[in-house]
Design a protein around this motif. Sequence first.
Motif, short mmCIF file in Angstrom:
data_model
loop_
_atom_site.label_atom_id
_atom_site.label_comp_id
_atom_site.label_asym_id
_atom_site.label_seq_id
_atom_site.Cartn_x
_atom_site.Cartn_y
_atom_site.Cartn_z
N CYS A 1 34.98 141.80 10.23
CA CYS A 1 36.36 142.30 10.11
C CYS A 1 36.92 142.11 8.71
O CYS A 1 37.97 142.67 8.39
CB CYS A 1 37.27 141.61 11.13
N GLY A 2 36.26 141.30 7.86
CA GLY A 2 36.70 141.17 6.49
C GLY A 2 37.76 140.11 6.24
O GLY A 2 38.19 139.92 5.11
N VAL A 3 38.20 139.39 7.29
CA VAL A 3 39.21 138.36 7.06
C VAL A 3 38.63 137.32 6.09
O VAL A 3 37.47 136.93 6.22
CB VAL A 3 39.69 137.72 8.38
N ALA A 4 39.42 136.94 5.09
CA ALA A 4 38.89 136.06 4.04
C ALA A 4 39.70 134.77 3.97
O ALA A 4 40.88 134.74 4.35
CB ALA A 4 38.95 136.78 2.70
N TYR A 5 39.05 133.70 3.51
CA TYR A 5 39.70 132.40 3.41
C TYR A 5 39.54 131.86 2.00
O TYR A 5 38.52 132.10 1.35
CB TYR A 5 39.10 131.42 4.43
#
Length: 459
Positions: free
Chosen positions: A332-336
């Motif tokens: 999904c591409g969620v980044a931290y």
Amino acid sequence: MRDLLNASSLQCVGTSATLAGSGTYDEQRAEVASVASQLFGSTVRRENVIGETLCRVTPARDFSDSAVVSELKKRVNEEDATPPRDYQGFVSSPLSIWIENTFGITTEAESGRIIRAKPRSILGPDGAAHALSALISTSMERCADVIQEALLAGYECSPNPETGFPPFAFRLHQFISRGGSVFASIEKESDRYVTLFGQQYVPGDRSRVLLPLVFCRECGQEYFCVWETLDSNDSDTPFFTPRELSDAVSDDEHERGFLYLSADHPWPNDPQAFLQRLPDDWVEEVRGVLRLRSGRREYLPQPVRVGKDGQQHADGLECHFLPGHFRFCLHCGVAYGARQTSDFAKLASVSSEGRSTATTILSLSAIRQLRNEKTLAFHARKLLSFTDNRQDASLQAGHFNDFVEVGQLRAALLRAVCDAGDSGLRQIPKASLPVNIPHKSLMMNAKHGKRTFVKPDCP
Ligand SMILES: [Zn+2]
């Protein structure tokens, strides 16, 4: 009270539903008397402690008598026989008598007093079905069926004409424990062996290892949670071994990370393709050309070919290994950010929910099911919750409140967005907000995206 009134002969009376000790009835009374004496500051004698007096509902029969047993056997083996629903018929059935002897009451050996039987399960090696099956030489399945049927009938039967209560009022206990991890073999989604029982290999097949799965909290994509382990003898071919999400310290031979294997959304190996899917702050645009920022290369997903045995083979499945802590979701591409080193907030395993959340979800689910259960009287569609701890109760109450309010807020936002259609929503300037906002804390929640406990004065 005694001091205030100067009443030297104040009569104290105490009641408790739960004050009980171990041992015989007499020993329990002595124990209660001693606690009560201490509590009231005056002598409470053992013989003044009144316990409960139980009565049989069914007539007493002796199940060591073979005639009684064969009567019971006949009843259990009657196909299509439904338990009697009239009170007299029900209580005189040999099966009802056996059930009361087994689940209801027993006799204290020392005093001959009737006491409550120890609760027991229906199934299992110590279960009642097993005991009945042994007594009358009938299959355990049949015994379990008739016991359940008779227990329900005892609840639905016409009531005792004297007391107005049904003959048997049983309580059913269900124990729900949290799961561990879910494990899967390293194969395509459609071919994977998936199990909740942690073990090294797929049962019966030592060529397929099982690895624990963790899930993106944003989209639910699964990752194998692994160590990339270097064999000290053969350091060229690292292999993958199971890792707990909380095991985070890599050493010379173990590198922590995650394996990604997705048939419907594979990670591309072509730089032009994966640059498009990397988080924005991983790439930079130089003279109109997208390129990877320096310092990110070492964290790129590494293409690896992994066999079902966890070893790297040339003919293994193409996976991607994400070294170190979880930096972004390949699906999904969620980044931290680099400082968010704990993976717990990014990935969930089956068991990573806390007790409060589990209680809230189970309770809400039970209530939703009950509301749709039209066979129950309306007043019976309710859930009572007990806790032995005031602090737990207040924590849970706050959790309930918060959970329900957040759910309502989200539902309201969704409704507003749907109603707004193509024109969308815009932020209302603070000055034009109505003065009397009942859900102040919710507004704060919405603004900061934080979960806070709702103030008690909120409706
Ligand atoms: Zn995701």
